[in-house]
Design a protein around this motif. Structure first.
Motif, PDB file in Angstrom:
ATOM      1  N   THR A 146       0.846  -1.186   0.000  1.00  0.00           N
ATOM      2  CA  THR A 146       0.000   0.000   0.000  1.00  0.00           C
ATOM      3  C   THR A 146       0.888   1.244   0.000  1.00  0.00           C
ATOM      4  O   THR A 146       2.076   1.181   0.330  1.00  0.00           O
ATOM      5  CB  THR A 146      -0.931   0.016   1.218  1.00  0.00           C
ATOM      6  N   LYS A 147       0.300   2.381  -0.361  1.00  0.00           N
ATOM      7  CA  LYS A 147       1.086   3.617  -0.492  1.00  0.00           C
ATOM      8  C   LYS A 147       1.754   4.021   0.814  1.00  0.00           C
ATOM      9  O   LYS A 147       2.833   4.615   0.814  1.00  0.00           O
ATOM     10  CB  LYS A 147       0.177   4.744  -0.999  1.00  0.00           C
ATOM     11  N   THR A 148       1.128   3.708   1.931  1.00  0.00           N
ATOM     12  CA  THR A 148       1.695   4.059   3.235  1.00  0.00           C
ATOM     13  C   THR A 148       2.720   3.045   3.721  1.00  0.00           C
ATOM     14  O   THR A 148       3.445   3.308   4.679  1.00  0.00           O
ATOM     15  CB  THR A 148       0.586   4.159   4.288  1.00  0.00           C
ATOM     16  N   GLY A 149       2.765   1.877   3.073  1.00  0.00           N
ATOM     17  CA  GLY A 149       3.652   0.823   3.507  1.00  0.00           C
ATOM     18  C   GLY A 149       3.144   0.034   4.696  1.00  0.00           C
ATOM     19  O   GLY A 149       3.847  -0.830   5.219  1.00  0.00           O
ATOM     20  N   GLN A 150       1.911   0.296   5.112  1.00  0.00           N
ATOM     21  CA  GLN A 150       1.366  -0.392   6.288  1.00  0.00           C
ATOM     22  C   GLN A 150       1.015  -1.848   5.994  1.00  0.00           C
ATOM     23  O   GLN A 150       1.090  -2.702   6.880  1.00  0.00           O
ATOM     24  CB  GLN A 150       0.129   0.347   6.808  1.00  0.00           C
ATOM     25  N   PHE A 151       0.627  -2.133   4.739  1.00  0.00           N
ATOM     26  CA  PHE A 151       0.225  -3.499   4.381  1.00  0.00           C
ATOM     27  C   PHE A 151       1.032  -3.993   3.184  1.00  0.00           C
ATOM     28  O   PHE A 151       1.298  -3.229   2.243  1.00  0.00           O
ATOM     29  CB  PHE A 151      -1.268  -3.553   4.050  1.00  0.00           C
ATOM     30  N   ILE A 152       1.400  -5.280   3.224  1.00  0.00           N
ATOM     31  CA  ILE A 152       2.120  -5.934   2.138  1.00  0.00           C
ATOM     32  C   ILE A 152       1.373  -7.211   1.782  1.00  0.00           C
ATOM     33  O   ILE A 152       0.999  -7.986   2.671  1.00  0.00           O
ATOM     34  CB  ILE A 152       3.571  -6.281   2.538  1.00  0.00           C
ATOM     35  N   TYR A 153       1.172  -7.413   0.467  1.00  0.00           N
ATOM     36  CA  TYR A 153       0.465  -8.602  -0.011  1.00  0.00           C
ATOM     37  C   TYR A 153       1.432  -9.411  -0.872  1.00  0.00           C
ATOM     38  O   TYR A 153       1.901  -8.940  -1.905  1.00  0.00           O
ATOM     39  CB  TYR A 153      -0.788  -8.203  -0.783  1.00  0.00           C
ATOM     40  N   ILE A 154       1.732 -10.632  -0.421  1.00  0.00           N
ATOM     41  CA  ILE A 154       2.748 -11.476  -1.051  1.00  0.00           C
ATOM     42  C   ILE A 154       2.058 -12.617  -1.791  1.00  0.00           C
ATOM     43  O   ILE A 154       1.281 -13.370  -1.189  1.00  0.00           O
ATOM     44  CB  ILE A 154       3.700 -12.061   0.013  1.00  0.00           C
ATOM     45  N   ILE A 155       2.333 -12.748  -3.095  1.00  0.00           N
ATOM     46  CA  ILE A 155       1.762 -13.868  -3.843  1.00  0.00           C
ATOM     47  C   ILE A 155       2.779 -15.006  -3.863  1.00  0.00           C
ATOM     48  O   ILE A 155       3.971 -14.793  -4.127  1.00  0.00           O
ATOM     49  CB  ILE A 155       1.320 -13.456  -5.264  1.00  0.00           C
ATOM     50  N   ASN A 156       2.299 -16.196  -3.544  1.00  0.00           N
ATOM     51  CA  ASN A 156       3.160 -17.366  -3.366  1.00  0.00           C
ATOM     52  C   ASN A 156       3.044 -18.310  -4.557  1.00  0.00           C
ATOM     53  O   ASN A 156       1.961 -18.822  -4.846  1.00  0.00           O
ATOM     54  CB  ASN A 156       2.776 -18.095  -2.088  1.00  0.00           C
ATOM     55  N   GLU A 157       4.164 -18.531  -5.247  1.00  0.00           N
ATOM     56  CA  GLU A 157       4.163 -19.329  -6.475  1.00  0.00           C
ATOM     57  C   GLU A 157       3.785 -20.782  -6.216  1.00  0.00           C
ATOM     58  O   GLU A 157       2.950 -21.349  -6.912  1.00  0.00           O
ATOM     59  CB  GLU A 157       5.536 -19.266  -7.149  1.00  0.00           C
ATOM     60  N   TYR A 158       4.401 -21.401  -5.214  1.00  0.00           N
ATOM     61  CA  TYR A 158       4.152 -22.820  -4.947  1.00  0.00           C
ATOM     62  C   TYR A 158       2.818 -23.041  -4.242  1.00  0.00           C
ATOM     63  O   TYR A 158       2.115 -24.018  -4.506  1.00  0.00           O
ATOM     64  CB  TYR A 158       5.261 -23.420  -4.083  1.00  0.00           C
ATOM     65  N   GLY A 159       2.468 -22.152  -3.330  1.00  0.00           N
ATOM     66  CA  GLY A 159       1.286 -22.338  -2.502  1.00  0.00           C
ATOM     67  C   GLY A 159      -0.011 -21.874  -3.115  1.00  0.00           C
ATOM     68  O   GLY A 159      -1.077 -22.085  -2.529  1.00  0.00           O
ATOM     69  N   SER A 160       0.058 -21.229  -4.306  1.00  0.00           N
ATOM     70  CA  SER A 160      -1.152 -20.666  -4.938  1.00  0.00           C
ATOM     71  C   SER A 160      -1.970 -19.901  -3.899  1.00  0.00           C
ATOM     72  O   SER A 160      -3.142 -20.183  -3.657  1.00  0.00           O
ATOM     73  CB  SER A 160      -1.991 -21.765  -5.587  1.00  0.00           C
ATOM     74  N   SER A 161      -1.316 -18.925  -3.298  1.00  0.00           N
ATOM     75  CA  SER A 161      -1.923 -18.219  -2.186  1.00  0.00           C
ATOM     76  C   SER A 161      -1.382 -16.804  -2.070  1.00  0.00           C
ATOM     77  O   SER A 161      -0.364 -16.457  -2.686  1.00  0.00           O
ATOM     78  CB  SER A 161      -1.661 -18.971  -0.875  1.00  0.00           C
ATOM     79  N   VAL A 162      -2.074 -15.999  -1.258  1.00  0.00           N
ATOM     80  CA  VAL A 162      -1.628 -14.649  -0.927  1.00  0.00           C
ATOM     81  C   VAL A 162      -1.480 -14.557   0.585  1.00  0.00           C
ATOM     82  O   VAL A 162      -2.421 -14.857   1.329  1.00  0.00           O
ATOM     83  CB  VAL A 162      -2.613 -13.588  -1.429  1.00  0.00           C
ATOM     84  N   THR A 163      -0.308 -14.152   1.032  1.00  0.00           N
ATOM     85  CA  THR A 163      -0.061 -13.886   2.447  1.00  0.00           C
ATOM     86  C   THR A 163      -0.184 -12.382   2.676  1.00  0.00           C
ATOM     87  O   THR A 163       0.535 -11.599   2.043  1.00  0.00           O
ATOM     88  CB  THR A 163       1.344 -14.363   2.866  1.00  0.00           C
ATOM     89  N   SER A 164      -1.087 -11.980   3.557  1.00  0.00           N
ATOM     90  CA  SER A 164      -1.301 -10.564   3.860  1.00  0.00           C
ATOM     91  C   SER A 164      -0.591 -10.212   5.162  1.00  0.00           C
ATOM     92  O   SER A 164      -0.745 -10.912   6.167  1.00  0.00           O
ATOM     93  CB  SER A 164      -2.796 -10.262   3.984  1.00  0.00           C
ATOM     94  N   VAL A 165       0.172  -9.120   5.123  1.00  0.00           N
ATOM     95  CA  VAL A 165       1.039  -8.748   6.241  1.00  0.00           C
ATOM     96  C   VAL A 165       0.790  -7.297   6.629  1.00  0.00           C
ATOM     97  O   VAL A 165       0.601  -6.434   5.768  1.00  0.00           O
ATOM     98  CB  VAL A 165       2.526  -8.945   5.863  1.00  0.00           C
ATOM     99  N   LYS A 166       0.795  -7.034   7.922  1.00  0.00           N
ATOM    100  CA  LYS A 166       0.611  -5.680   8.445  1.00  0.00           C
ATOM    101  C   LYS A 166       1.850  -5.245   9.210  1.00  0.00           C
ATOM    102  O   LYS A 166       2.431  -6.022   9.973  1.00  0.00           O
ATOM    103  CB  LYS A 166      -0.607  -5.633   9.375  1.00  0.00           C
ATOM    104  N   LYS A 167       2.245  -3.989   8.997  1.00  0.00           N
ATOM    105  CA  LYS A 167       3.375  -3.432   9.737  1.00  0.00           C
ATOM    106  C   LYS A 167       2.897  -2.989  11.115  1.00  0.00           C
ATOM    107  O   LYS A 167       1.845  -2.352  11.240  1.00  0.00           O
ATOM    108  CB  LYS A 167       3.973  -2.247   8.978  1.00  0.00           C
ATOM    109  N   THR A 168       3.652  -3.336  12.148  1.00  0.00           N
ATOM    110  CA  THR A 168       3.302  -2.982  13.518  1.00  0.00           C
ATOM    111  C   THR A 168       4.389  -2.096  14.118  1.00  0.00           C
ATOM    112  O   THR A 168       5.385  -1.775  13.468  1.00  0.00           O
ATOM    113  CB  THR A 168       3.149  -4.248  14.380  1.00  0.00           C
TER     114      THR A 168
END
Length: 353
Positions: free
Chosen positions: A211-233
């Protein structure tokens, strides 16, 4: 007189339609009929693509990016002896070669620049390394100032993408199953976190959207066919969500590729190679979680990179194996996709507006 006015009106209409077109550069694999970096004209009113031209002959330019002022273009050459090249964009849209440097690793597959346009980072998939470059005022690349080798005695690294954010640098390593965080100190990047969150199993983080603020990161996983959502604390990062990219009815093999946020950050898009689809998620802007709302066929085979046009109204997909670029209209109220058109391009793998 009326005929003259009609003719003049048609001519003006044609000129206006031509003037509003914007260039789209395409990175490709050149093992087949492709010769390098191509250029198309994109109409942001209709979504039409036209006037395919070879912009520069270069081997396997599998990822390309602009300088922030869009005066220069940078391309990796994904080959055994990997390299990175800089080009000046001429008035006619053709590329003028400036210089080439070693990528310091086999199979460079990604390049990005910082907001100031004075640093670049290259991810070497085959070599398992990432290289940092300073960029001169004339757009040329200097030799790498830092090289990070992620290989260990026990495991092979596959660095796949990296992005700068303010004074930070993030690197996704598919082979080591981690997203690294670096911080800039005394003009050098120092490792702050060897993994921002623990990746359970072996999902294979490939690309990520921030996201523009850098608070959230969304990682797409090639092997897992999934998205890991991450929040900065306040103390680091935490995982807040983990979602499949596949339709519940799909049972075949799949490898995820690319991920992007919509302009308003209300929607998230990811590409599936195998299911051959774009997955659409609705994003909660408050807590950062996502919910799958659509699986759209890419109308092609093996969608690698995709992009949103500058207006945010269209999404374009590079389908590597079917040799076509497909265009979808984005419905503003829902974020969902509708197929519009396609154009044939040899082995497209990266799209750059």
């Amino acid at each position: 007189m009326n005929i003259k006015l009609l003719t003049l009106g048609l001519a003006m209409s044609f000129l206006n339609s031509q003037a509003q077109n914007i260039p789209l550069y395409i990175g490709t694999y050149t093992e087949g009929t492709s010769e390098g970096i191509y250029k198309l004209e994109f109409n942001p009113s209709t979504g039409e693509l036209s006037n395919l031209q070879l912009a520069e002959a270069i081997q396997n330019p599998s990822f390309i990016t602009y300088s922030p002022n869009k005066r220069y273009l940078y391309a990796v050459s994904e080959s055994l002896g990997g390299s990175v090249s800089s080009f000046k964009i001429q008035e006619n849209g053709q590329l003028q070669f400036l210089n080439k440097v070693d990528s310091n690793g086999k199979g460079p597959c990604h390049i990005s620049l910082n907001r100031q346009g004075n640093k670049a980072v290259v991810s070497n998939y085959g070599g398992g390394s990432a290289s940092i470059y300073s960029i001169a005022r004339d757009g040329k690349l200097n030799e790498a100032s830092q090289i990070f080798d992620y290989n260990t005695m026990d495991r092979k690294s596959h660095a796949h993408s990296a992005q700068f954010f303010r004074d930070e640098l993030f690197v996704a390593d598919l082979g080591m199953n981690a997203l690294y965080q670096y911080k800039l100190k005394n003009d050098n990047y120092e490792l702050a976190l060897p993994e921002i969150v623990k990746m359970e199993g072996n999902p294979g983080p490939r690309h990520f959207a921030m996201t523009k603020t850098g608070q959230f990161i969304y990682i797409i996983n090639e092997y897992g066919s999934s998205v890991t959502s991450v929040k900065k604390t306040d103390t680091g990062f935490e995982q807040i969500d983990y979602d499949s990219t596949l339709d519940e009815s799909y049972e075949g093999k799949n490898s995820c590729a690319d991920i992007h946020l919509s302009k308003n950050e209300l929607y998230l898009y990811g590409s599936n190679r195998g299911e051959n689809s774009i997955v659409v998620y609705k994003r909660n802007k408050l807590d950062g979680t996502i919910e799958k709302i659509q699986t759209m066929s890419v109308h092609g085979d093996w969608p690698r990179n995709f992009t949103l046009d500058p207006t945010g109204k269209f999404l374009l997909v590079a389908n590597q194996r079917s040799h076509n670029i497909t265009v979808f209209r984005i419905d503003a109220p829902t974020g969902k996709l509708t197929f519009l058109t396609e154009v044939k391009v040899p082995s497209p793998v990266c799209l750059l507006f």
